[in-house]
Design an enzyme around this catalytic site. Structure first.
Site, PDB file in Angstrom:
ATOM      1  N   THR B 263      38.534 -32.192  33.058  1.00 24.10           N
ATOM      2  CA  THR B 263      39.483 -33.365  32.643  1.00 24.10           C
ATOM      3  C   THR B 263      39.778 -33.584  31.225  1.00 24.10           C
ATOM      4  OG1 THR B 263      37.624 -35.006  33.068  1.00 24.10           O
ATOM      5  CG2 THR B 263      39.392 -34.361  34.725  1.00 24.10           C
ATOM      6  N   ASP B 383      13.033 -37.015  26.855  1.00 22.55           N
ATOM      7  CA  ASP B 383      14.614 -36.824  26.857  1.00 22.55           C
ATOM      8  C   ASP B 383      15.114 -37.005  28.112  1.00 22.55           C
ATOM      9  OD1 ASP B 383      17.277 -36.206  26.625  1.00 22.55           O
ATOM     10  OD2 ASP B 383      16.844 -34.152  26.076  1.00 22.55           O
ATOM     11  N   GLU B 421      24.756 -36.938  30.635  1.00 29.69           N
ATOM     12  CA  GLU B 421      24.585 -36.483  29.388  1.00 29.69           C
ATOM     13  C   GLU B 421      24.463 -34.678  29.225  1.00 29.69           C
ATOM     14  OE1 GLU B 421      22.862 -35.676  25.046  1.00 29.69           O
ATOM     15  OE2 GLU B 421      22.202 -35.348  27.173  1.00 29.69           O
ATOM     16  N   GLU B 422      23.343 -34.386  30.092  1.00 31.19           N
ATOM     17  CA  GLU B 422      22.771 -33.232  29.960  1.00 31.19           C
ATOM     18  C   GLU B 422      23.830 -31.998  30.374  1.00 31.19           C
ATOM     19  OE1 GLU B 422      20.187 -32.686  28.199  1.00 31.19           O
ATOM     20  OE2 GLU B 422      18.891 -34.373  28.667  1.00 31.19           O
ATOM     21  N   GLU B 433      37.440 -41.830  26.645  1.00 34.16           N
ATOM     22  CA  GLU B 433      38.710 -41.418  27.090  1.00 34.16           C
ATOM     23  C   GLU B 433      39.505 -42.681  27.991  1.00 34.16           C
ATOM     24  OE1 GLU B 433      38.321 -36.676  27.721  1.00 34.16           O
ATOM     25  OE2 GLU B 433      37.479 -37.984  29.407  1.00 34.16           O
ATOM     26  N   ASP B 450      18.765 -41.608  21.608  1.00 32.60           N
ATOM     27  CA  ASP B 450      18.551 -40.725  22.954  1.00 32.60           C
ATOM     28  C   ASP B 450      16.854 -40.572  22.946  1.00 32.60           C
ATOM     29  OD1 ASP B 450      18.254 -38.714  24.837  1.00 32.60           O
ATOM     30  OD2 ASP B 450      20.157 -37.568  23.960  1.00 32.60           O
ATOM     31  N   HIS B 550      13.362 -30.184  27.893  1.00 35.46           N
ATOM     32  CA  HIS B 550      14.187 -29.762  28.957  1.00 35.46           C
ATOM     33  C   HIS B 550      13.442 -28.951  29.754  1.00 35.46           C
ATOM     34  CE1 HIS B 550      18.379 -30.359  27.082  1.00 35.46           C
ATOM     35  NE2 HIS B 550      17.837 -31.392  27.028  1.00 35.46           N
TER      36      HIS B 550
END
Lengths: 744, 744
Positions: B263, B383, B421-422, B433, B450, B550
């Protein structure tokens, strides 16, 4: 002392102290709460000033302005156009009647002119190559003003040079349907010259549509049935009436886009990036030339072939045939061809806007902009000088009050004289490109008065819904010209009206296309805009526009004799525009009624449901998200109205600014620069060009009409879904702009 | 009564009345001064409140927040992610420590997950088709937290499923240059599997670049040389040090774009238009899989072919060869191939943002937004929970003051916990938007925290120039963690500094890429943004990022043992962000110094002149318009600074609002939605992605690098001219935003 006396004294003392406290608290205004804003922060519209302005707007001064402005032809970038730049500057810098400041803003823009040496012409060429008939389009010198060397000869601006020759056909208004109809009738269009009449579609579109069918040249004429209510004889037309004389030719821009053709989205500064002049999108692909109806008659009334459909017939007094070529028994041999000789050329020229400013006293960072173009095709008495003469009179009256120290508006007022509008709204568009950010951040509304008087009968207003209320308020307080004694509003409602679900019976305001300089303001910047004029009684004339439009007959005498002899219609427009301007610049609460958009949106929604609902359902596309979005908008607008109403009781300037900003920014929320990637500048999702007859969201309507003959999985149906999302997103965003600011 | 008594009574009465009047007027505050603004309109930053906030920000509470937030894995849209939504809501709705209101905003977004049934794997397949070696990438259970069923196994989000098999090559970081170099060495890339290491270019770019050369599958590993300062043994890595264990694998999004992939430019509501899921631009064209370095070593240290260049070598303890295929004397037969089995799938999932609001007392329609994402890859202690634990502590302290009635900010504060977010900044992008218009019209600045603590040594700040001054002001007043006694500012300048022509020696602020949720704010909306964290001493480590990034080793214990045992660095970031937030929300004059953009622009100009000037001159393109534009900007910014300074003496709230709006809207003036049509969301002409090494205007630099080997008449050189005009127009527009508002 007796105890009763003591009690009495104490009670009395307490009462006095209490009274004092009450008096002190409520009766004496706090002098100057040091850090807080001065009381002038709540400066509001002063009805006495408004009344003074209304009274001082003078019909005879408007007449004298018009006489001066239209004295000589002043096509864009001509010496006389430059003289008028100076005139504007002088007026707006006058020490007694001028503004705070005035300045020119010059752009280097691409214009198109006919050759000064070799005149454009149309020839009938016999089968053996001899020239049987030839004419150079242009006005006969009927009033002594048409033969001047500075009268630019009729041409199609931006049409390419060329001398195409072929059999003539008649193509009605030159729309896509018109050419398709000819094609369907088996008429070979390849290599022909198409004769078309003004109206229906834009000028440039006629040539673009023609070229798609292989047509190699286009002639465009004004049919007396479209402009003169059928009258076509010299004694029935100017200077004997307001009608267009047989030799009159409508000039005009044939560029499909507006703005400087070489610098879309950039201000046309000398150093700006320019497109390739030899490959500019939007220009007619084939030579085109406008002609008068006396010349058109020679061609059209001699055509061969079958009769044109009834709706294609016109006022030339003969049966219009389709061609190709001339009829055997006519003025020209059967195989004669028509040759169109066009010698136009593109030139980079300097064109200036003149901008004058009155600094706002309280909110100098809020702008009300009022403008009109300055350039004409020839003398341009009606177009545009009838508007400029009003602009100058308003500036004189406001400037006088300003210089005397009597008045300074709450917000800043910017007056504008745009250059090169006739070539495609160039000056105003370059201005919006140059000052894009600050204009979007600060402009409350744009008022356009181009042709101020088309005729004497009634006000005509076009605009977006938020400006309806201020136009109504203004016009209810001003007397209409003429003996009726009615207000402009009450006169207006007699001519143009509609039933509103909210207000019941009201004057009907038109929508904004791209006919004048408001276009970049509303479509590109999303600034609430309007266009004001006095116009016809449509029961008396069906003229497409005032008959001498863009001809050498649009002169001061024409206005004085036939349009507005006493200039009271000009005065009425001056008062309307002046009152609207003052209300917008001076009212503490902005007089923009955003809830009037609710009615528009609901109307668009209902039209979509009725006109497109079934089709969409077939393709399993639901309008429910749109229904929800319209409901949300309606509720948000009504809520804001209530909060504004509550705020009237204790209007803190920052709180008022807050709601005013919501009103100002609403129109911006309808912009989506990605909505119509092929439509240059158009980003307002409600007012972009719409094809088809359903009065609804243009992107949705246009996408549906392209998709209707394709399968559900087609790209065209994906585009319908995209357009639906664009509208929903815009409406939700607009609603979000109106909800209480500290809610998300 | 005696006359003296009467006089006495009258005098007494008058005195009492007078006293009452005085008391009434001065001692009782007017409840709601009707038209003028209340004294609160000039409400300014209260240094006592600021001091209170600084003192109350508590390291141990941050620790407890972190413990709770990182207790379980909470990948986007998982049950634990939803639990944390509720935790945020509960905190922000708490009656004693909450905000005015809090709410979730849910979107239906496209995520990508590995198959729960069939694990992704990598196999070495012998020439006869037997599987010689096989591994499933994933962390060894070193601390008891890596074996949970809710640990999402390592994968490349949005990489397609597939089981490509081919000879292995080594392609360094997988950049375009890397593959070109392999090609130049005559290595056949068609049909191979490329082993690449993290770093250099984005994750997705490795697969996109590979596919261009016919590579059919990509492996990506973390080299110990890049992350562990070369250390690679179990006893040198977590849980024995902060180093990445051999089995650790960096997960991540391999989508080239950010925001919900289906989108773009629409909020991802269920009804919104969506792109075709099977044909989504930006996804890797071939299967890709990240692996740990212990597995990479088995593959890389057995490769055949010539040695890789020195700069391609790493910390695996062997000579890196290029391939293709394995060496004869190694662990696998010479013609063995590598097979990458990827079983990812795309799923539409609901993901929520949580937004909490404190209504502004004076300017509720001005927003300061402070946010961080909530979703992690696994436990996500660093994170993002190190940031969220700070966000929650700040909200607790501010909420307490708010609920006690001690404080309410001048402007509205919006706190945000972004979802997904990841997967590519999805929650924050959808938010921008959805509320595009009102956010652009009202947002003063965006603060992102963050990862709040990468390491314990120094502040790291990234942002656009206007936020530099407020970060400096804040950090000068806060003590750095540790024994130095220095302020955060004075500590910072020891690690990261630069010589400024304006300020001489100052801490060096970084620029904003697209590494976290600030990206849509700065690049799409043009809102001045910053990202704050505590980080490394770069002289002590060259780690690309904190080593367990991560992976399933990014846990609470990791933070407590190795990053910030006493949580004082977390506290330092909380104080910095809290102080910046209060200064932005409470200062009467906005603490954004727009003239700091002058230095940036002059630097960009000089870099263009030095780095591109000669090339441009060859093609007859002058930088003069750019010089003029920078001069204009500089003058306008200096002028505004002077006017602000003058206004300090008699600050009328509407006048202050006016200059504040100029400061706020400056960043917007650098946007051009037509500047980079191929770069989704990027419209800030100064901070869009830049290739090449010249630190100048990105559009200009990128266009020059594309054009340099073409002729002057090429389209590439036309694009250079267009980009130059885009920059000039942006700078002129920015200058126009800063000049006095009633000048045009």
């Amino acid at each position: 002392m007796h105890w009763t006396k003591i009690v009495g004294l104490v009670v009395g003392a307490a009462a006095l102290l209490g009274l004092g406290i009450i008096l002190g608290h409520f009766a004496i205004p706090k002098a100057a709460d040091p850090p807080a804003s001065s009381t002038s922060d709540s400066q509001d519209l002063d009805l006495e000033i408004l009344d003074t302005v209304m009274k001082q707007l003078d019909a005879s001064r408007i007449r004298e302005n018009l006489r001066e402005l239209s004295k000589e032809p002043h096509v864009a970038s001509s010496p006389r156009d430059e003289d008028l730049v100076q005139l504007l500057l002088d007026r707006w810098r006058d020490k007694d009647t001028g503004l705070d400041s005035a300045q020119t803003y010059e752009y280097e823009v691409l214009l198109s002119f006919p050759s000064p040496e070799k005149r454009n012409s149309v020839e009938v060429v016999g089968p053996n190559g001899t020239i049987l008939h030839s004419f150079q389009p242009g006005e006969k010198n009927l009033t002594g003003e048409q033969a001047r060397p500075d009268v630019v000869q009729p041409y199609a601006a931006y049409a390419p040079s060329g001398t195409p020759q072929g059999l003539l056909i008649y193509a009605n208004q030159g729309s896509e349907e018109d050419f398709n109809r000819l094609q369907a009738q088996g008429i070979k269009l390849e290599g022909t010259i198409a004769l078309t009449r003004y109206g229906g579609v834009g000028r440039g579109a006629k040539a673009i549509n023609a070229a798609k069918h292989g047509v190699i040249g286009v002639l465009v004429y004004t049919d007396p049935g479209d402009i003169n209510d059928g009258k076509s004889l010299p004694n029935e037309t100017f200077p004997n009436s307001w009608g267009l004389p047989p030799s009159g030719v409508e000039r005009g821009s044939y560029d499909e886009y507006f703005g400087d053709p070489l610098t879309p989205y950039f201000p046309a500064h000398p150093s700006s990036f320019r497109l390739d002049q030899n490959n500019t999108p939007g220009f007619p692909p084939i030579p085109a030339q406008p002609i008068g109806f006396e010349d058109a008659k020679d061609l059209l009334c001699n055509l061969n072939g079958t009769s044109a459909p009834q709706s294609w017939q016109g006022g030339l007094g003969c049966d219009y045939k389709l061609g190709p070529g001339f009829q055997p028994a006519g003025s020209f041999p059967e195989n004669s061809q028509v040759k169109v000789n066009v010698y136009n050329s593109l030139v980079l020229r300097n064109s200036s806007n003149v901008l004058g400013i009155i600094h706002g006293a309280v909110e100098p960072d809020r702008y009300v902009i009022y403008g009109n173009h300055r350039d004409s095709w020839v003398h341009g008495a009606v177009d545009p000088s009838s508007g400029t003469s009003v602009l100058l009179e308003i500036s004189r009256v406001l400037g006088t009050l300003l210089k005397k120290g009597t008045w300074r508006p709450r917000r800043s007022i910017i007056l504008a004289s745009w250059g090169a509008e006739e070539f495609g709204l160039i000056g105003s568009t370059e201005f919006t490109e140059e000052f894009l950010n600050k204009l979007q951040a600060r402009t409350v509304a744009y008022i356009n008065v181009d042709i101020s008087v088309f005729a004497n009968d009634t006000l005509r207003a076009q605009g977006t819904p938020p400006v309806q209320s201020v136009i109504f308020s203004a016009t209810k307080e001003i007397k209409a010209p003429g003996p009726s004694g009615l207000s402009i509003y009450d006169n207006w409602i007699r001519y143009t009206n509609r039933s509103s679900p909210v207000y019941s019976w009201i004057p009907s305001m038109g929508t904004l296309g791209a006919g004048s300089d408001y276009a970049p303001f509303i479509h590109f910047l999303g600034i609430s805009s309007m266009d004001l004029a006095y116009t016809y009684d449509r029961s008396k004339t069906s003229a497409r526009i005032y008959p001498t439009y863009h001809t050498a007959f649009d002169t001061f005498d024409y206005v004085e004799k036939f349009l507005d002899p006493d200039f009271t219609s000009h005065q009425a427009v001056a008062r309307t525009a002046g009152s609207v301007l003052l209300r917008l610049s001076d009212s503490f609460f902005l007089p923009l009624n955003v809830s009037d958009y609710s009615e528009t949106l609901r109307g668009f929604l209902q039209a979509a449901q009725q006109g497109l609902g079934a089709l969409l359902q077939q393709h399993r596309i639901s309008l429910e998200p749109l229904v929800t979005a319209v409901d949300k908008f309606e509720a948000a607008a009504a809520g804001l109205l209530r909060r504004i109403s509550a705020l009237q009781n204790s209007p803190d300037p920052l709180q008022v600014r807050m709601v005013n900003d919501q009103l100002m920014f609403l129109e911006r929320a309808f912009l989506n620069p990605r909505a119509f990637p092929e439509e240059r500048y158009y980003s307002h999702v409600l007012w972009a060009p719409r094809t088809g007859s359903i009065a609804t969201f243009p992107g949705l309507a246009n996408a549906c009409s392209k998709a209707q003959d394709t399968n559900s999985g087609s790209e065209a149906w994906a585009e319908v879904k995209r357009q639906l999302s664009i509208v929903v997103m815009a409406l939700e965003g607009a609603a979000a702009t109106l909800t209480p600011v500290a809610d998300l």
